[in-house]
Design an enzyme around this catalytic site. Structure first.
Site, PDB file in Angstrom:
ATOM      1  N   CYS A   1      40.930  93.109 -33.852  1.00  0.00           N
ATOM      2  CA  CYS A   1      41.260  94.368 -34.528  1.00  0.00           C
ATOM      3  C   CYS A   1      41.952  94.089 -35.865  1.00  0.00           C
ATOM      4  CB  CYS A   1      42.040  95.293 -33.608  1.00  0.00           C
ATOM      5  SG  CYS A   1      41.768  97.024 -34.049  1.00  0.00           S
TER       6      CYS A   1
ATOM      7  N   HIS B   1      38.646  95.513 -28.952  1.00  0.00           N
ATOM      8  CA  HIS B   1      39.626  94.748 -28.158  1.00  0.00           C
ATOM      9  C   HIS B   1      38.975  94.206 -26.881  1.00  0.00           C
ATOM     10  CE1 HIS B   1      43.377  96.082 -30.244  1.00  0.00           C
ATOM     11  NE2 HIS B   1      42.586  97.080 -30.602  1.00  0.00           N
TER      12      HIS B   1
ATOM     13  N   GLU C   1      40.083  92.063 -24.975  1.00  0.00           N
ATOM     14  CA  GLU C   1      41.109  91.730 -23.966  1.00  0.00           C
ATOM     15  C   GLU C   1      41.260  92.824 -22.910  1.00  0.00           C
ATOM     16  OE1 GLU C   1      41.689  92.565 -27.083  1.00  0.00           O
ATOM     17  OE2 GLU C   1      43.594  93.629 -27.365  1.00  0.00           O
TER      18      GLU C   1
HETATM   19  N1  GLN Z   1      45.965  99.037 -38.013  1.00  0.00           N
HETATM   20  C1  GLN Z   1      44.573  98.779 -37.903  1.00  0.00           C
HETATM   21  C2  GLN Z   1      43.759 100.060 -37.865  1.00  0.00           C
HETATM   22  O1  GLN Z   1      44.269 101.117 -37.562  1.00  0.00           O
HETATM   23  C3  GLN Z   1      44.270  97.909 -36.688  1.00  0.00           C
HETATM   24  C4  GLN Z   1      44.650  98.515 -35.365  1.00  0.00           C
HETATM   25  C5  GLN Z   1      44.737  97.517 -34.255  1.00  0.00           C
HETATM   26  O2  GLN Z   1      44.892  96.311 -34.481  1.00  0.00           O
HETATM   27  N2  GLN Z   1      44.683  97.978 -33.013  1.00  0.00           N
HETATM   28  O3  GLN Z   1      42.583 100.029 -38.122  1.00  0.00           O
END
Ligand code: GLN
Length: 526
Positions: free
Chosen positions: A377, A503, A505
């Site tokens: 992410c 994600h 995970e």
């Molecule tokens: N802050 C980033 C976004 O909103 C990544 C979010 C995250 O890592 N879950 O796109």
């Protein structure tokens, strides 16, 4: 006929109610029963999505896009069930539902009160799923807290209404006093009294302890707390949380529960696959160090990533040791000294400006030193920014989250996010499908070209730059089929350099470790 198990905790917090709930679920599944596990959190936030990870640890995301407590991660990892929004309930959600009904006129003429309106809403949600054999409801917080009172009252009523279709498992703590060289049961007795004061007699007690409890201590607890001896089990500190189900099974916790429900106990299941996993865990002793570059120096903040790495390690016959590096302290000067200690690095998810430059420096170090790197992410976004700054030559490249005026917004806000003003539950959340490019590294890793993974973000790879990236060696190898949004990038010429906007995970579990983590660890040790 659905039966209900309530899991409560007393004396102190952090006893591991989530692990015990997940273990009970696992043991019942092993006996062929269908289960679900739900978490009731007594705080007033609607969900933990807006909570600082320092306060509450990781925010876990369900397939249907609910931001939830990290215990749902344990439920999924232990049992392989897919949780949904229905598995995560907070006091905030309960009150919101009741107040909305009141505004709608559903209670016309009535005074709305904690009892019965709030407790009825709690009961409705506990009973919501009647398609499974067992519903396990974990009540967050500690008995005696003001916030827990409506939940206890709901449990009291349900136990009364459901008779032997409802059982309460209460976790307490038996401290060891070093000076006296004694284990003390008094806090447990007080905690059970507190439950009894609320009208609930616990049926099963799980005693958390750092030292083995003798039968006489268990006997004492049983007789002081009105609980059968076979229903007093101990949960000693173990080498791994994944040993808890078999430890509970050895003490007959599942058999005791079934007897309480009046169900014939039958033979103890072998749990071959779980025990095979534990055997692998015991024999995976060779250590390998993986760096975690993030900004929250707290075990729970990246819980699912840590567990996914550990699980992938076990299946690769190694013990993954996780070294945390606070990205705020990473500089160009010290990065070689820091990251030369690890065989691979994860660039962690996150929000906001703090610590991002350290993540970019870590990504650069990994890319230029052929160190296996996995960006998740925000971590993927930082890989993309680093590439733009150092390869594409856009020194000012950034995400518009960090710098809304950057002329090179290689990471940008999605169009539909631009009009959103509420912070809670408004991100791109939950599972989205992703098409993988044939001949990419990730296509080999997944062994399929169509996947679905969970998301939690507002910003995206900016497709205006896609061609430039690909010409220069960073390939966009995963794309959402509907929107064309880039979900995965990789550098094929690198040993292992992959970033995912989603994600992975969240969907790695004990019996099915996630392929990306598996392949990452495999290459870390290669
Ligand atoms: N802050 C980033 C976004 O909103 C990544 C979010 C995250 O890592 N879950 O796109």
């Amino acid at each position: 006929m659905t039966r209900y198990i309530f899991v409560t905790g007393g004396v102190v917090s952090s006893l591991g109610k989530g692990i015990i709930s997940a273990s009970i679920g696992k043991l019942l599944q092993a006996r062929g029963y269908s289960i679900t596990i739900q978490k009731f959190d007594p705080y007033i936030n609607i969900d933990p999505g807006t909570l600082n990870p320092y306060e509450h640890g990781e925010c876990y995301v369900t397939v249907d896009g609910m931001e939830t407590d990290l215990d749902l991660g344990h439920y999924e990892r232990f049992t392989g069930i897919r949780t949904t929004h229905a598995n995560s309930v907070t006091t905030g959600k309960i009150y919101k539902a009741v107040i909305e009904k009141e505004r709608h006129g559903d209670y016309l003429g009535k005074t709305i009160q904690v009892v019965p309106h709030i407790t009825d809403e709690i009961k409705r949600r506990i009973m919501h799923n009647d398609t499974v054999d067992f519903v396990i409801s974990e009540i967050g917080g500690t008995i005696g807290d003001i916030e827990s009172a409506p939940f206890l009252e709901a449990i009291r009523q349900l136990k009364w209404e459901l008779g032997n279709r409802a059982v309460c498992v209460h976790l307490t703590y038996v401290p060891y006093l070093k000076a006296a060289d004694e284990l003390k049961t008094k806090p447990t007795q007080h905690s059970v009294k507190e439950m009894q004061g609320a009208g609930i007699q616990p049926d099963v007690l799980v005693l958390r302890t750092e030292k083995h409890l003798s039968d006489s201590i268990r006997q004492k607890v049983a007789s002081f707390c009105n609980v059968d001896l076979e229903c007093v089990v101990q949960s000693e500190d173990l080498n791994s949380i994944y040993e808890v189900p078999v430890n509970m099974q050895r003490q007959g916790l599942d058999a005791a529960l079934l007897r309480k429900f009046g169900i014939p106990v039958g033979e103890t299941p072998m749990m071959e696959d779980w025990n095979r996993f534990l055997e692998l865990q015991r024999t995976a002793t060779k250590e390998v160090h993986v760096g975690l570059v993030g900004k929250y120096d707290l075990q729970d903040a990246y819980k699912s990533i840590r567990e996914s790495l550990i699980l992938a390690g076990i299946y690769n016959h190694v013990k993954v040791k996780i070294d945390f590096f606070n990205s705020e302290n990473i500089t160009k000067e010290n990065v070689p000294e820091k990251l030369s200690q690890v065989a691979g690095v994860i660039i962690c998810p996150g929000f906001g400006q703090r610590g991002i430059e350290g993540k970019i420096i870590a990504a650069e170090y990994a890319r230029t030193n052929n160190l296996p790197a996995f960006g998740i992410c925000l971590g993927m976004q930082m890989m993309v920014i680093e590439f733009a700054r150092n390869i594409l030559g856009y020194n000012d490249a950034n995400s518009s989250e960090m710098d809304s005026n950057t002329p090179h917004n290689v990471i940008d806000m999605m169009e539909e996010q631009k009009t959103v003003t509420n912070m809670g539950g408004t991100m791109r959340l939950g599972a989205y499908s992703c098409d993988i490019s044939p001949n990419s590294r990730v296509s080999d890793i997944y062994g399929t070209l169509h996947i679905s993974e969970r998301h939690r973000h507002r910003y995206e790879f900016n497709n205006r730059y896609k061609e430039e990236y690909e010409k220069n060696g960073m390939m966009c190898v995963g794309t959402n089929p509907e929107s064309g949004l880039v979900e995965i990038v990789e550098i094929p010429s690198h040993r292992w350099f992959i970033g995912t906007q989603f994600h992975p995970e969240y969907s790695s579990n004990v019996l099915h470790p996630h392929p990306l983590f598996m392949d990452f660890v495999k290459n870390v040790i290669a």
